[in-house]
Write a protein that holds these residues in place. Structure first.
Motif, mmCIF file in Angstrom:
data_model
loop_
_atom_site.group_PDB
_atom_site.id
_atom_site.type_symbol
_atom_site.label_atom_id
_atom_site.label_comp_id
_atom_site.label_asym_id
_atom_site.label_seq_id
_atom_site.Cartn_x
_atom_site.Cartn_y
_atom_site.Cartn_z
ATOM 1 N N GLY A 1 -0.576 -17.000 0.270
ATOM 2 C CA GLY A 1 -1.377 -16.040 -0.489
ATOM 3 C C GLY A 1 -2.775 -15.809 0.041
ATOM 4 N N VAL A 2 -3.097 -16.387 1.208
ATOM 5 C CA VAL A 2 -4.448 -16.214 1.752
ATOM 6 C C VAL A 2 -4.667 -14.758 2.165
ATOM 7 C CG1 VAL A 2 -6.079 -16.960 3.521
ATOM 8 C CG2 VAL A 2 -4.485 -18.604 2.519
ATOM 9 N N LEU A 3 -3.662 -14.163 2.799
ATOM 10 C CA LEU A 3 -3.807 -12.759 3.216
ATOM 11 C C LEU A 3 -3.898 -11.840 2.001
ATOM 12 C CD1 LEU A 3 -1.307 -12.572 6.222
ATOM 13 C CD2 LEU A 3 -3.779 -12.956 6.261
ATOM 14 N N MET A 4 -3.153 -12.138 0.933
ATOM 15 C CA MET A 4 -3.226 -11.338 -0.294
ATOM 16 C C MET A 4 -4.617 -11.422 -0.908
ATOM 17 S SD MET A 4 -2.044 -9.409 -2.680
ATOM 18 C CE MET A 4 -0.296 -9.300 -2.392
ATOM 19 N N LYS A 5 -5.163 -12.625 -0.943
ATOM 20 C CA LYS A 5 -6.516 -12.801 -1.500
ATOM 21 C C LYS A 5 -7.542 -12.030 -0.667
ATOM 22 C CE LYS A 5 -9.248 -15.087 -4.400
ATOM 23 N NZ LYS A 5 -9.131 -15.048 -5.873
ATOM 24 N N LYS A 6 -7.426 -12.088 0.648
ATOM 25 C CA LYS A 6 -8.344 -11.358 1.529
ATOM 26 C C LYS A 6 -8.229 -9.854 1.289
ATOM 27 C CE LYS A 6 -9.471 -10.783 6.448
ATOM 28 N NZ LYS A 6 -9.205 -9.340 6.560
ATOM 29 N N HIS A 7 -7.002 -9.375 1.107
ATOM 30 C CA HIS A 7 -6.788 -7.962 0.841
ATOM 31 C C HIS A 7 -7.429 -7.534 -0.490
ATOM 32 C CE1 HIS A 7 -4.789 -4.086 0.549
ATOM 33 N NE2 HIS A 7 -4.295 -4.441 -0.630
ATOM 34 N N LEU A 8 -7.254 -8.358 -1.529
ATOM 35 C CA LEU A 8 -7.833 -8.028 -2.843
ATOM 36 C C LEU A 8 -9.356 -8.064 -2.799
ATOM 37 C CD1 LEU A 8 -5.394 -10.011 -5.168
ATOM 38 C CD2 LEU A 8 -5.488 -7.536 -4.834
ATOM 39 N N LEU A 9 -9.922 -9.013 -2.093
ATOM 40 C CA LEU A 9 -11.378 -9.071 -1.969
ATOM 41 C C LEU A 9 -11.909 -7.857 -1.194
ATOM 42 C CD1 LEU A 9 -11.975 -12.878 -1.288
ATOM 43 C CD2 LEU A 9 -12.312 -11.602 -3.428
ATOM 44 N N GLY A 10 -11.106 -7.385 -0.239
ATOM 45 C CA GLY A 10 -11.501 -6.151 0.460
ATOM 46 C C GLY A 10 -11.532 -4.970 -0.497
ATOM 47 N N GLY A 11 -10.574 -4.900 -1.448
ATOM 48 C CA GLY A 11 -10.577 -3.831 -2.453
ATOM 49 C C GLY A 11 -11.778 -3.930 -3.367
ATOM 50 N N VAL A 12 -12.170 -5.174 -3.715
ATOM 51 C CA VAL A 12 -13.371 -5.356 -4.542
ATOM 52 C C VAL A 12 -14.608 -4.872 -3.775
ATOM 53 C CG1 VAL A 12 -14.858 -7.071 -5.644
ATOM 54 C CG2 VAL A 12 -12.373 -7.260 -5.861
ATOM 55 N N ALA A 13 -14.687 -5.189 -2.504
ATOM 56 C CA ALA A 13 -15.840 -4.770 -1.692
ATOM 57 C C ALA A 13 -15.927 -3.253 -1.583
ATOM 58 C CB ALA A 13 -15.753 -5.393 -0.303
ATOM 59 N N LYS A 14 -14.796 -2.580 -1.596
ATOM 60 C CA LYS A 14 -14.777 -1.118 -1.505
ATOM 61 C C LYS A 14 -14.967 -0.454 -2.860
ATOM 62 C CE LYS A 14 -11.788 -1.031 2.558
ATOM 63 N NZ LYS A 14 -10.460 -0.641 3.117
ATOM 64 N N GLY A 15 -14.950 -1.247 -3.946
ATOM 65 C CA GLY A 15 -15.146 -0.705 -5.279
ATOM 66 C C GLY A 15 -13.885 -0.172 -5.929
#
Length: 212
Positions: free
Chosen positions: A78-92
């Motif tokens: 789930g590390v890649l999933m977490k990184k992907h979700l944090l990228g969505g948070v960074a983009k708003g």
């Protein structure tokens, strides 16, 4: 310095065990590394993985490139999933609470799938053990029947020989008794006893007459 997430081989011959490390991309496979963030044991089913989730996520966010095998491991954990979700948070696209909610849902689904896989493996193992036990019982039954049949055949083959031997012993005993009877003479009547009986009677009468 370009960093890479990769595996470092450990274990023995025909039983490999790997460490998940962060190393310089120019360093040899089994050379020095920057940090060890987990381990991977492919000898179990499913494979046993230990991973420092936060450090793996940190190194991904700082630009470390995983090898193909390590990428699959990070995806499963789930590390890649977490990184992907944090990228969505960074983009708003959504906030951190929503990102955490989505990650927990993914994690639960992954856990259920893993449990289902383990249950299937356990059922398969039980079925294989039962089939092996049934096969052993069938083999033992066949052996027992073969031994019983062989024993019966041996007894049937030995029975006439035993009966003939018993009959021979009986005939020998009868012949021996007949010979013993034939060889034993009848006891003769003592002639002296017969002859002395009238003499004794005459002496008794003489004594009686003299007494009178």
């Amino acid at each position: 310095m370009a960093t890479k997430l990769r595996l470092q081989r450990r274990g023995r011959k025909n039983y490999p065990f790997y460490q998940i490390i962060v190393a310089d991309s120019r360093a040899p496979r089994d050379g020095k590394y920057i940090e060890r963030i987990g381990s991977y044991n492919p000898n179990t089913h499913p494979a046993t993985i230990t991973l420092d989730f936060e450090r793996a996520l940190y190194w991904l966010q700082t630009g470390a490139q995983p090898s193909d095998t390590v990428r699959n491991i990070l995806s499963d954990e789930g590390v890649l999933m977490k990184k992907h979700l944090l990228g969505g948070v960074a983009k708003g696209a959504f906030d951190e609470a929503e990102a955490e909610k989505r990650f927990e849902a993914w994690k639960n689904n992954k856990l259920q799938a893993t449990q289902s896989l383990k249950s299937k493996d356990a059922e398969k193992q039980r079925a294989e053990e039962k089939a092996r036990l049934d096969a052993e019982k069938e083999v033992n039954k066949t052996r027992s029947e073969a031994l019983a049949k062989k024993k019966a055949e041996e007894e049937a083959a030995n029975a006439p020989v035993v009966e003939a031997a018993e009959a021979t012993e009986t005939v020998v005993e009868d012949v021996s008794e007949t010979e013993v009877k034939a060889e034993t003479p009848e006891a003769p009547v003592a002639e002296s006893t017969v002859a002395e009986a009238p003499v004794a009677e005459e002496k008794a009468e003489d004594k009686k007459e003299s007494a009178e």
